[in-house]
Write a protein that holds these residues in place. Structure first.
Motif, mmCIF file in Angstrom:
data_model
loop_
_atom_site.group_PDB
_atom_site.id
_atom_site.type_symbol
_atom_site.label_atom_id
_atom_site.label_comp_id
_atom_site.label_asym_id
_atom_site.label_seq_id
_atom_site.Cartn_x
_atom_site.Cartn_y
_atom_site.Cartn_z
ATOM 1 N N LEU A 12 8.484 -6.334 -2.157
ATOM 2 C CA LEU A 12 7.728 -5.819 -0.867
ATOM 3 C C LEU A 12 6.735 -4.594 -1.256
ATOM 4 N N LEU A 13 7.401 -3.761 -2.124
ATOM 5 C CA LEU A 13 7.744 -2.252 -1.471
ATOM 6 C C LEU A 13 6.219 -1.716 -3.031
ATOM 7 N N ARG A 14 6.090 -3.229 -3.651
ATOM 8 C CA ARG A 14 5.279 -3.324 -4.405
ATOM 9 C C ARG A 14 4.021 -3.998 -3.713
ATOM 10 N N GLN A 15 3.818 -5.195 -2.976
ATOM 11 C CA GLN A 15 3.270 -5.511 -2.731
ATOM 12 C C GLN A 15 2.387 -4.178 -1.852
ATOM 13 N N MET A 16 3.180 -3.879 -1.108
ATOM 14 C CA MET A 16 2.696 -2.751 0.131
ATOM 15 C C MET A 16 2.103 -1.591 -0.546
#
Lengths: 288, 160, 774
Positions: free
Chosen positions: C586-590
């Protein structure tokens, strides 16, 4: 700091005492007393620094006829764990049990504790009770010489003794106590062992038919040297060990002890403890 | 300059040859000559145990021991307890039981605890207290240290 | 992801109250941690100090020529090199002195290429002194004809504090019983295992980097600057791991500016490190005091008033020591319901060592007096002490005369728990009855209690903390915080809170808190404040990050943020624990989406407490807490030795956060209190320390630590993180008078001047025997 000109770690006694004959040698074994004294400047290194820990035959505990011989380099841990000592001289094992810390016991030698000649030397007290003698070796006229000095006559003052600078203390010898020998040792301190004794009291003698004979009493930290308390001995010698003689011994302890005030305790408290411990040790001996 | 001499000994399982001034103490040699700073100075007179190391299987205060006396002997410092597999059981017990706070006394405390638990596999808590009386700690009050020693005894018994 | 269906649900599990290991423990246990004492920098010189070794003298002359000529010496400094650079609360101190006012006054300093050369150089400095008559007690210092120690402090008067509430005379008239005693808490010192050490280095632009053991890095800059003639902004403070602090590093002490002055002179990094003897002589002490305390009550056991007239031995300079009345008066006025109070404290300069802060700051001294007087009064009223304590205990919502708001007060629960668990009342009666019977060994039991700030103490303009928190692409969290780690375990608390809030493994939390150029403001590690203040700061920052993450998750997953939760390294449905997406993913997608975002949040937390103020009427802490200790002892009435058999303790901890760390702090605090009670003592003879070594200054050792029965009462503090309160000083504060009360219970003697050493107890018992006619 004085310059050290040579370092020796001899393997043989001859080698060691020859070097000592040449003069100005600082001897060490465990280093537990020497290091704080040289670090603080209280003691200076001589021209030669000599490590005696590697001299063959200088450590170990053995029976020799009716005597027990403890090599000077024997550590306090070795004394504490030795089955012969536990059997024949439990008073010595008891003192070893309450000697400094584990790490110090593992390093400190019995000979070093004696040569340090502190009035608080914990191993000295029971050895006085056991009437031990020390063996002193030196090199003279091309040969190894030894002499024996009763421990009682060894000390001449705080940190002073009769051993000449060219002599090496090689062993501690005492007669195996007879089967009717009884003795005990008590030292003070809020800690079980890691404590420079405020005072210590050791008492031993032959107890048969209720009568106490050959009584020897030693006290630590109540005089300039480790003390044989002759007044207490006289109060007990040849008498039945009972409430009366114990009372007399306690009174004599008060007279024998000549302590001073220092940071560890006042003279009053040392005298007080000597009396308490004299009574306590005698009661312990009596089995009370 | 002060007299130096060459000595050979085993340090944490490896042979070492080093020249040291003859009055130098083992603690100074470890920290300043050999760079093993795990062993600590905290009093320099054998009262606190922070400098405890194992020599020929027994522990002693390295601040009191002349470095020259290491010659021919076998030394183990705190750095030598750990194996490639990880902390030894004593170290692990100290970490797991919260015995480490500021940690300054710990190298000496752990070496001593490891020695005690090796020396007596049946070591009791009371015996551990006596065995550790030469190790001062200002943070823990020793309770968690003793918990850790008990756990180390157990772990060694189970061969962990 | 296709496996979503089979992914196991992640249960809700809280870390609050669990046992969490200190993250720095493994490196410490394997000898890898590089303490400041171990640090070596390229080109580093060793700095060494020449101490006066005499208590009061004029410096007639100093000859440094021989020292300067010694090969390997790079600088020799004396008082003239620090002229005009005065520092300290009242600017009465300097790195190097122009006059001798105490034994450890720093007269000269050298920087040399080795410790050995530095020591030799110190030995070559020749100083001619003219000794002056000294002042060694505050009573003597207050005399009109006393020698003056500082020209600008007439009458040797240092700080003065007062607080009063109500009419003492009237309250006394209403009292049926009054106790009146003089207590003399003594000089002790911190004995950090790592001796004092500082390394200083200047860059080309004149900016100082100082590696230090300080436990208050930000105000430290402000306090150090005047000692060097620098701007606080030109100082960077780096805090490597330290071997303990306990309050001893809460001020600037001369070795630190000395390291910096030497570094400035030589242009090279300079390390000053104390030997143990220097540490004993030159590091701060706990503040000694002479406390004349009076407490009254009525026949039914209701407290009527308490007064304290305190004289403080300031020592030669003013550090934190003489400020302890700020805390002393809170206990005098606020421990138990005391309707009328009068408190005065005057500090007097002497030629003794000077005090800093020390765990339990001021309250160790006060509670030594208050808790013994409570015990004495109970006997006078002939009430069972527990009942007497309960009768006067406050309850939640009460406000003390100084306006401490006891929002959550569980003093009654603490008393009942400790007394109940130890069977206190029965044993006390039984032991008192056995006192007159023959027998060498006597058992005793004693109870004591106190109050302490448990949510910081707003003695500065701010009691707050800054926190910066970032979460990287791999869901590793970095907390950049002002909170210092000095061994107490805030690292474990911060780690636990981040893991709790963000659902990441403990090992994935990194703390950066050792560089004043990086981490934001914090007051420092003191006043039992760090878990409370930094705990709140960390939680607030973590919740901001969580809100950002869940908002992004809502956008990506199309599920409302308030139904989502972070657990086990994933975003889950809060209700059922079904994992929806891995957090790192999720953090990478953000990060890599069209409108990229990074998770980086900041927080500034300032507790809702009021500044102390000159009148000392304010709610100065965000929480207050109580502890009750019961000590069971055996007294050898012949040798005077006290053996502590057991300690039972109940303390209001608010809420347990890290149980293992909490226990460790309580146990360690008790040990310091036990040493204070029984053995630790700086023996001063006309200003000179006679026992600067562990051989004669006796710290508690492992065999002396008694079994402990610890009870944590959870009052659920509304302001504290998860309900927690600060905890680490009360264990040190309360134990000594509990033992004193037990000693009385066992023997009928009281000791007013700690420590209760064997000799002191033996003398007291002997005096009692003499008085009784043998």
């Amino acid at each position: 700091m004085q310059e050290i000109k040579s370092y020796l770690a001899p393997r043989s006694l001859d080698e060691a005492v020859k070097a000592m004959a040449a003069g100005d040698v600082t001897v060490f074994c465990g280093g537990t007393d020497l290091t704080p004294q040289t670090d603080s400047g209280a003691k200076r290194y001589g021209a030669t620094l000599m490590n005696i820990r590697r001299i063959e035959g200088l450590s170990g505990i053995a029976e020799a006829g009716d005597s027990i011989r403890i090599g000077a380099a024997t550590t306090v841990t070795e004394v504490r764990r030795d089955p012969l000592i536990a059997r024949a001289a439990p008073i010595l094992a008891e003192a070893a049990e309450h000697f400094a810390s584990d790490q110090i016991r593992n390093a400190a030698s019995l000979g070093g504790n004696i040569c340090n000649a502190s009035p608080a030397g914990d191993m000295i007290n029971p050895l006085l009770v056991l009437d031990a003698a020390v063996e002193l070796a030196s090199w003279a006229d091309g040969a190894l010489r030894t002499r024996s000095v009763p421990l009682e006559n060894f000390f001449t003052g705080p940190r002073r003794h009769v051993k000449r600078p060219d002599e090496l203390l090689t062993a501690i010898v005492f007669r195996k106590p007879a089967t009717d020998f009884v003795g005990w040792f008590r030292k003070s301190g809020p800690r079980p062992a890691l404590e420079i004794s405020t005072v210590s009291v050791g008492i031993g003698g032959n107890l048969s038919d209720g009568v106490f004979r050959n009584v020897r009493v030693a006290m630590g930290s109540v005089a300039p040297t480790p003390l044989r308390a002759h007044g207490v001995e006289a109060a007990l010698e040849g008498r039945p060990l009972d409430a009366d003689s114990i009372r007399a011994a306690v009174a004599a302890a008060d007279a024998d002890a000549t302590p001073i005030d220092d940071v560890r305790a006042s003279a009053w408290y040392r005298k007080h403890l000597v009396k308490v411990f004299t009574e306590e040790v005698l009661n312990h001996v009596l089995g009370n | 300059m002060s007299l130096e001499t060459e000595i050979n000994f085993t340090l944490n399982g490896r042979p070492v040859t080093v020249r040291v001034p003859v009055a130098m103490k083992t603690l100074t040699m470890l920290r300043e000559v050999l760079g093993l700073t795990g062993t600590k100075y905290a009093c320099g007179e054998g009262e606190c145990g922070a400098c405890t190391v194992k020599v020929d299987g027994r522990t002693l205060n390295s601040c009191l021991m002349h470095a020259v006396d290491c010659d021919g002997r076998e030394l183990v410092t705190i750095e030598g307890l750990k194996s490639p597999a990880g902390m030894n059981p004593t170290q692990k017990a100290f970490v797991d039981h919260g015995a480490v706070q500021c940690g300054f006394c710990m190298p000496g405390m752990i070496i001593q605890a490891d020695y005690l638990t090796d020396d007596d596999p049946q070591l009791t808590r009371e015996q551990a207290q006596r065995g550790l009386e030469g190790n001062l700690c200002r943070c823990t009050g020793y309770t968690k240290v003793l918990d850790a020693v008990e756990a180390a005894v157990e772990a060694k018994r189970c061969g962990r | 992801m296709d496996q979503k269906v089979t992914a196991p649900t992640i249960e809700k599990k809280t870390l609050i109250g669990q046992r969490v290991k200190k993250p720095d423990a493994p490196d410490k246990a394997i000898g890898k941690t590089r303490y400041i004492n171990d640090m070596v920098l390229p080109q580093m010189l060793i700095g060494k100090v020449l101490f006066a070794g005499r208590p009061h003298a004029r410096i007639v002359s100093i000859d440094t020529a021989a020292a300067e000529r010694l090969p390997g010496v790079h600088a020799v400094l004396t008082g003239k090199d620090a002229a005009g650079l005065r520092f300290g609360f009242v600017r009465d101190n300097a790195a190097l002195k122009d006059k001798v006012r105490c034994e450890h006054d720093e007269i000269a300093a050298v920087a040399a290429e080795s410790e050995e050369i530095a020591r030799q150089a110190i030995g070559l400095i020749e100083v001619v002194y003219e000794d002056l008559p000294g002042v060694f007690t505050p009573e003597d210092g207050a005399r009109e004809d006393a020698p003056q120690i500082h020209d600008n402090f007439p009458g040797n008067k240092s700080l003065y504090f007062e607080f009063s509430h109500g009419e003492v005379a009237a309250a006394e008239a209403d009292s049926d019983f009054v106790v009146d005693n003089v207590f003399r808490p003594h000089h002790v010192t911190h004995c950090c295992m790592g001796t004092s050490c500082a390394i200083a280095d200047f860059d080309h632009n004149g900016k100082l980097t100082i590696w230090t053991q300080t436990q208050y890095p930000y105000n430290y800059k402000m306090d150090l600057a005047p000692a060097l003639g620098l701007q606080p902004g030109d100082i960077r403070v780096i805090q490597p791991p330290v071997g303990g602090a306990f309050g001893s590093k809460l001020d600037v002490y001369p070795y630190e500016p000395i390291a910096a002055l030497l570094a400035k002179r030589t242009g090279r990094p300079v390390k000053v490190i104390y030997s143990r003897e220097e540490e004993f002589k030159a590091s701060p002490t706990r503040q000694p005091a002479i406390i004349h305390m009076r407490t009254g009550c009525t026949r039914d056991g209701t407290l009527t008033f308490r007064t304290a007239d305190v004289l403080l031995d300031n020592g030669a300079y003013t550090s934190w020591g003489p400020t302890i009345p700020v805390i002393m008066m809170r206990t005098v006025s606020g421990h138990y319901r005391v309707p009328v109070v009068d408190f005065k404290a005057q500090a007097i300069y002497t030629n003794n060592p000077y005090a800093g802060s020390f765990r339990g700051y001021g309250n160790v001294q006060t509670t030594w007096a208050t808790a013994q007087q409570m015990d004495m009064l109970a006997d006078m009223v002939d009430m069972e002490p527990l009942a007497f304590h309960l009768k006067n205990s406050q309850v939640s919502g009460e406000i003390t005369p100084q306006k401490s708001f006891l929002r959550e007060c569980v003093l009654v629960e603490c008393l009942e728990t400790a007394a109940g668990a130890s069977d206190y009342s029965r044993k006390r009666k039984e032991y008192a009855a056995a006192r007159a019977e023959p027998g060498r060994y006597k058992k005793g039991i004693g109870l004591a209690s106190s109050i302490h700030n448990a949510g910081g103490a707003k003695i500065h303009k701010s009691d707050g903390i800054g926190t910066i928190l970032k979460v990287d692409d791999y869901a590793r969290v970095t907390v950049i915080t002002g909170a210092s780690e000095i061994g107490q375990g805030i690292d474990a608390v911060i780690t636990l809170i981040v893991a709790e809030e963000l659902g990441v493994p403990l090992e994935h939390v990194l703390i950066v808190n050792n560089d004043s150029d990086i981490a934001p403001w914090d007051v420092g590690v003191h006043a039992s404040r760090t878990t409370f203040i930094a705990g709140n700061g960390t939680r607030r920052a973590a919740r901001k990050a969580k809100a950002q993450i869940l908002a992004a998750a809502e956008k990506m997953l199309g599920e409302p943020a308030d139904t989502l939760e972070l657990r086990g390294g994933s975003v889950v449905r809060d209700a059922c624990g079904t994992p929806l997406i891995k957090l790192d993913r999720l953090l990478r997608q953000m990060h890599f989406q069209a409108e990229p975002e990074l998770v980086m949040v900041t927080d500034y937390y300032e507790p809702k407490s009021e500044p102390e103020g000159a009148k000392h009427v304010s709610d100065h802490s965000a929480a207050y807490s109580h502890a009750v200790h019961v000590a069971e002892i055996t007294v050898d009435t012949l040798t005077g030795e006290i053996t502590v058999d057991k300690i039972t303790m109940a303390q209001d901890v608010g809420r347990v956060i890290n149980r293992m760390g909490l226990e460790a702090q309580i146990e360690g605090g008790l040990a310091i209190g036990l040493g204070y009670a029984l053995s630790e003592n700086m023996l001063l003879d006309r200003g000179l320390l006679k026992n600067p070594c562990f051989r004669d200054y006796k710290l508690l050792t492992a065999p002396e630590m008694p079994p402990l029965d610890l009870h944590f009462i959870e009052s659920d503090c509304a302001e504290g993180p998860y309900g927690a309160k600060g905890i680490s000083e009360l264990p040190t504060i309360v134990i000594a008078p509990a033992i004193a009360n037990a000693l009385y219970n066992a023997t009928g003697v009281r000791v007013f001047d700690p420590p209760m050493s064997p000799e002191k107890v033996a003398r007291a018992i002997d005096a009692q025997r003499q008085a009784a006619g043998g």
